[in-house]
Design a protein around this motif. Structure first.
Motif, PDB file in Angstrom:
ATOM      1  N   THR A  22       0.816  -1.218   0.000  1.00  0.00           N
ATOM      2  CA  THR A  22       0.000   0.000   0.000  1.00  0.00           C
ATOM      3  C   THR A  22       0.846   1.262   0.000  1.00  0.00           C
ATOM      4  O   THR A  22       0.455   2.280  -0.572  1.00  0.00           O
ATOM      5  CB  THR A  22      -0.937   0.014   1.213  1.00  0.00           C
ATOM      6  OG1 THR A  22      -0.159  -0.123   2.404  1.00  0.00           O
ATOM      7  CG2 THR A  22      -1.946  -1.118   1.133  1.00  0.00           C
ATOM      8  N   LYS A  23       2.035   1.225   0.632  1.00  0.00           N
ATOM      9  CA  LYS A  23       2.873   2.420   0.679  1.00  0.00           C
ATOM     10  C   LYS A  23       3.367   2.786  -0.720  1.00  0.00           C
ATOM     11  O   LYS A  23       3.361   3.948  -1.108  1.00  0.00           O
ATOM     12  CB  LYS A  23       4.058   2.193   1.609  1.00  0.00           C
ATOM     13  CG  LYS A  23       4.898   3.425   1.812  1.00  0.00           C
ATOM     14  CD  LYS A  23       5.987   3.197   2.829  1.00  0.00           C
ATOM     15  CE  LYS A  23       6.775   4.469   3.032  1.00  0.00           C
ATOM     16  NZ  LYS A  23       7.861   4.279   3.973  1.00  0.00           N
ATOM     17  N   LYS A  24       3.792   1.796  -1.475  1.00  0.00           N
ATOM     18  CA  LYS A  24       4.282   2.059  -2.830  1.00  0.00           C
ATOM     19  C   LYS A  24       3.140   2.546  -3.724  1.00  0.00           C
ATOM     20  O   LYS A  24       3.324   3.439  -4.559  1.00  0.00           O
ATOM     21  CB  LYS A  24       4.920   0.815  -3.412  1.00  0.00           C
ATOM     22  CG  LYS A  24       5.659   1.064  -4.686  1.00  0.00           C
ATOM     23  CD  LYS A  24       6.563  -0.082  -5.011  1.00  0.00           C
ATOM     24  CE  LYS A  24       7.803   0.498  -5.626  1.00  0.00           C
ATOM     25  NZ  LYS A  24       8.919  -0.379  -5.567  1.00  0.00           N
ATOM     26  N   LEU A  25       1.956   1.964  -3.563  1.00  0.00           N
ATOM     27  CA  LEU A  25       0.808   2.414  -4.357  1.00  0.00           C
ATOM     28  C   LEU A  25       0.446   3.856  -4.021  1.00  0.00           C
ATOM     29  O   LEU A  25       0.071   4.635  -4.900  1.00  0.00           O
ATOM     30  CB  LEU A  25      -0.386   1.499  -4.134  1.00  0.00           C
ATOM     31  CG  LEU A  25      -0.277   0.099  -4.744  1.00  0.00           C
ATOM     32  CD1 LEU A  25      -1.480  -0.740  -4.338  1.00  0.00           C
ATOM     33  CD2 LEU A  25      -0.156   0.177  -6.238  1.00  0.00           C
ATOM     34  N   LYS A  26       0.563   4.230  -2.745  1.00  0.00           N
ATOM     35  CA  LYS A  26       0.277   5.609  -2.346  1.00  0.00           C
ATOM     36  C   LYS A  26       1.290   6.557  -2.986  1.00  0.00           C
ATOM     37  O   LYS A  26       0.922   7.626  -3.474  1.00  0.00           O
ATOM     38  CB  LYS A  26       0.327   5.738  -0.823  1.00  0.00           C
ATOM     39  CG  LYS A  26       0.044   7.129  -0.340  1.00  0.00           C
ATOM     40  CD  LYS A  26       0.152   7.223   1.163  1.00  0.00           C
ATOM     41  CE  LYS A  26      -0.016   8.658   1.607  1.00  0.00           C
ATOM     42  NZ  LYS A  26       0.288   8.834   3.017  1.00  0.00           N
ATOM     43  N   ASN A  27       2.561   6.151  -2.991  1.00  0.00           N
ATOM     44  CA  ASN A  27       3.593   6.989  -3.617  1.00  0.00           C
ATOM     45  C   ASN A  27       3.365   7.128  -5.120  1.00  0.00           C
ATOM     46  O   ASN A  27       3.554   8.202  -5.677  1.00  0.00           O
ATOM     47  CB  ASN A  27       4.980   6.394  -3.365  1.00  0.00           C
ATOM     48  CG  ASN A  27       5.394   6.512  -1.922  1.00  0.00           C
ATOM     49  OD1 ASN A  27       4.842   7.299  -1.166  1.00  0.00           O
ATOM     50  ND2 ASN A  27       6.358   5.702  -1.521  1.00  0.00           N
ATOM     51  N   ILE A  28       2.957   6.054  -5.756  1.00  0.00           N
ATOM     52  CA  ILE A  28       2.671   6.116  -7.194  1.00  0.00           C
ATOM     53  C   ILE A  28       1.501   7.070  -7.446  1.00  0.00           C
ATOM     54  O   ILE A  28       1.539   7.879  -8.378  1.00  0.00           O
ATOM     55  CB  ILE A  28       2.379   4.707  -7.746  1.00  0.00           C
ATOM     56  CG1 ILE A  28       3.644   3.856  -7.746  1.00  0.00           C
ATOM     57  CG2 ILE A  28       1.809   4.787  -9.158  1.00  0.00           C
ATOM     58  CD1 ILE A  28       3.400   2.404  -8.069  1.00  0.00           C
ATOM     59  N   GLY A  29       0.469   6.988  -6.628  1.00  0.00           N
ATOM     60  CA  GLY A  29      -0.677   7.883  -6.778  1.00  0.00           C
ATOM     61  C   GLY A  29      -0.297   9.339  -6.568  1.00  0.00           C
ATOM     62  O   GLY A  29      -0.739  10.224  -7.297  1.00  0.00           O
ATOM     63  N   THR A  30       0.543   9.581  -5.567  1.00  0.00           N
ATOM     64  CA  THR A  30       0.985  10.949  -5.292  1.00  0.00           C
ATOM     65  C   THR A  30       1.827  11.485  -6.449  1.00  0.00           C
ATOM     66  O   THR A  30       1.658  12.630  -6.870  1.00  0.00           O
ATOM     67  CB  THR A  30       1.807  10.985  -3.991  1.00  0.00           C
ATOM     68  OG1 THR A  30       1.001  10.464  -2.930  1.00  0.00           O
ATOM     69  CG2 THR A  30       2.236  12.390  -3.641  1.00  0.00           C
ATOM     70  N   ASP A  31       2.736  10.658  -6.958  1.00  0.00           N
ATOM     71  CA  ASP A  31       3.569  11.077  -8.085  1.00  0.00           C
ATOM     72  C   ASP A  31       2.737  11.353  -9.332  1.00  0.00           C
ATOM     73  O   ASP A  31       2.971  12.325 -10.045  1.00  0.00           O
ATOM     74  CB  ASP A  31       4.626  10.020  -8.395  1.00  0.00           C
ATOM     75  CG  ASP A  31       5.674   9.896  -7.296  1.00  0.00           C
ATOM     76  OD1 ASP A  31       5.782  10.833  -6.479  1.00  0.00           O
ATOM     77  OD2 ASP A  31       6.362   8.861  -7.267  1.00  0.00           O
ATOM     78  N   LEU A  32       1.763  10.500  -9.576  1.00  0.00           N
ATOM     79  CA  LEU A  32       0.899  10.687 -10.743  1.00  0.00           C
ATOM     80  C   LEU A  32       0.075  11.968 -10.597  1.00  0.00           C
ATOM     81  O   LEU A  32      -0.060  12.740 -11.546  1.00  0.00           O
ATOM     82  CB  LEU A  32      -0.025   9.485 -10.921  1.00  0.00           C
ATOM     83  CG  LEU A  32      -0.947   9.513 -12.129  1.00  0.00           C
ATOM     84  CD1 LEU A  32      -0.129   9.510 -13.406  1.00  0.00           C
ATOM     85  CD2 LEU A  32      -1.877   8.320 -12.100  1.00  0.00           C
TER      86      LEU A  32
END
Length: 76
Positions: A22-32
């Motif tokens: 979930t942490k990596k998915l959150k970072n991907i969402g934030t970057d996007l």
């Protein structure tokens, strides 16, 4: 081959969360999200920058004594 049901998508989502976390998915969402915001700001700045640069060129031409004033026409 019909469309996938909600159960198919839930299973895919669970597998993706297990693989990436979930942490990596959150970072991907934030970057996007920041990339989309930067793109929108760039598009907005691009339209105002063209008008400002044209005004600066016009003002620079008035102060330069070697500038010849001409009118450009487009071919039709």
């Amino acid at each position: 081959m019909g469309s996938f049901s909600i159960w198919h998508w839930l299973i895919v989502l669970i597998i993706v969360m297990l693989v990436f976390g979930t942490k990596k998915l959150k970072n991907i969402g934030t970057d996007l999200g920041s990339a989309v915001k930067g793109f929108k700001d760039g598009m907005r700045d691009g339209t105002t920058a063209d008008a400002n640069s044209a005004q600066q060129v016009t003002n620079a031409a008035k102060t330069d004594s070697n500038t010849v004033d001409v009118e450009a026409k487009t071919k039709s």
